[in-house]
Write an enzyme that holds these catalytic residues in place. Sequence first.
Site, PDB file in Angstrom:
ATOM      1  CB  ILE A   1     102.093  -0.792  25.039  1.00  0.00           C
ATOM      2  CG1 ILE A   1     102.330   0.186  24.135  1.00  0.00           C
ATOM      3  CG2 ILE A   1     100.752  -0.715  25.699  1.00  0.00           C
ATOM      4  CD1 ILE A   1     101.179   0.678  23.236  1.00  0.00           C
TER       5      ILE A   1
ATOM      6  CE1 TYR B   1      97.629  -5.399  21.621  1.00  0.00           C
ATOM      7  CE2 TYR B   1      95.407  -4.751  22.964  1.00  0.00           C
ATOM      8  CZ  TYR B   1      96.507  -5.514  22.976  1.00  0.00           C
ATOM      9  OH  TYR B   1      96.684  -6.529  24.064  1.00  0.00           O
TER      10      TYR B   1
ATOM     11  CB  THR C   1      96.664  -4.606  31.491  1.00  0.00           C
ATOM     12  OG1 THR C   1      97.088  -5.307  30.306  1.00  0.00           O
ATOM     13  CG2 THR C   1      97.358  -4.962  32.847  1.00  0.00           C
TER      14      THR C   1
ATOM     15  CE  LYS D   1     100.150  -3.706  23.758  1.00  0.00           C
ATOM     16  NZ  LYS D   1      98.722  -3.846  24.809  1.00  0.00           N
TER      17      LYS D   1
END
Length: 303
Positions: free
Chosen positions: A211, A143, A57, A171
């Site tokens: 997150i 992640y 992002t 995550k």
Amino acid sequence: MSELQTHLLDKAPFGRVVPAMVTPMNHDGSVDFEAAGKLARRLVADGADGLLVNGTTGESPATHMEEKVDLVRAVKDAVDVPVISGAGSNDTAHTVRMAEMTQEAGADALLVVMPYYSRPSQDGVVAHFRSVCRSADRPIVLYDVPGRTGLHVTVDTYRRLAELPHVEAVKDATGDLASVPRKRRETGLTWYSGDDGLFLPFLALGAVGVISVIAHVASGPMRRLADDFDAGDLDGARDLALRLDPLVQALNGQGQQAVMAKAALKVAGVLDSTTMRLPNLGPGKDQLIQAEKGMKAAGLMRS
């Protein structure tokens, strides 16, 4: 809440509500580090208790090493909450360099994505992270986002990764709720939801936080959702999750989270420039309208 009351949530070492922060840019496409510091302070004031920079992002595929390092420094100077830095690539050597340089810049933890596109074997995944761990001195957050990486990571691989030094958390953006209890049980890792819409179900399965994309404009309500769940007010947590759903759909529904996060910040009057680097285009009129509708439906703006 008294100290004698039961808490349902474990402690969140990197924050309970962690916006995956956009990278503000000037109209010429250069990183606006001053705006990044201001945005970081705004997010913390609104309820965030951790921040992620240099994530997807934050347009990490299009920013350069020096910019990533300077962004960590700018945000660390601006706030007093844990700052996680993205430090992942499908090139192991490059990932190692990013890990070394962003932790030297002051990152409190490193978010390292599963190596994408190349589709390595499960042994290759473990070897990748082993190399990163040799150079790390900060906690590593794995992640796992198969929708972007094209990679399925098995439970056995999770178990092996959890044995590496510095690997402390995940995550989880797999959308696979059914596998979370087994993964947590067999690894002992701290779990974070990587999907805004699954925040509450993940908390129910033992995650400690999220997150988030929508936390750019909804850190306060998301923090209240977590607080309600922690206090055992499941009705209150559910009501907040339902209230935030239109915003989740508006900012995440088309898979352009970086674009829509900047759109929401523009609508909220937080960002002046929504410039992005190609291949992403900054939000247009339709996307700004979409963000505004989602924020109004979630009760974050007056209709």
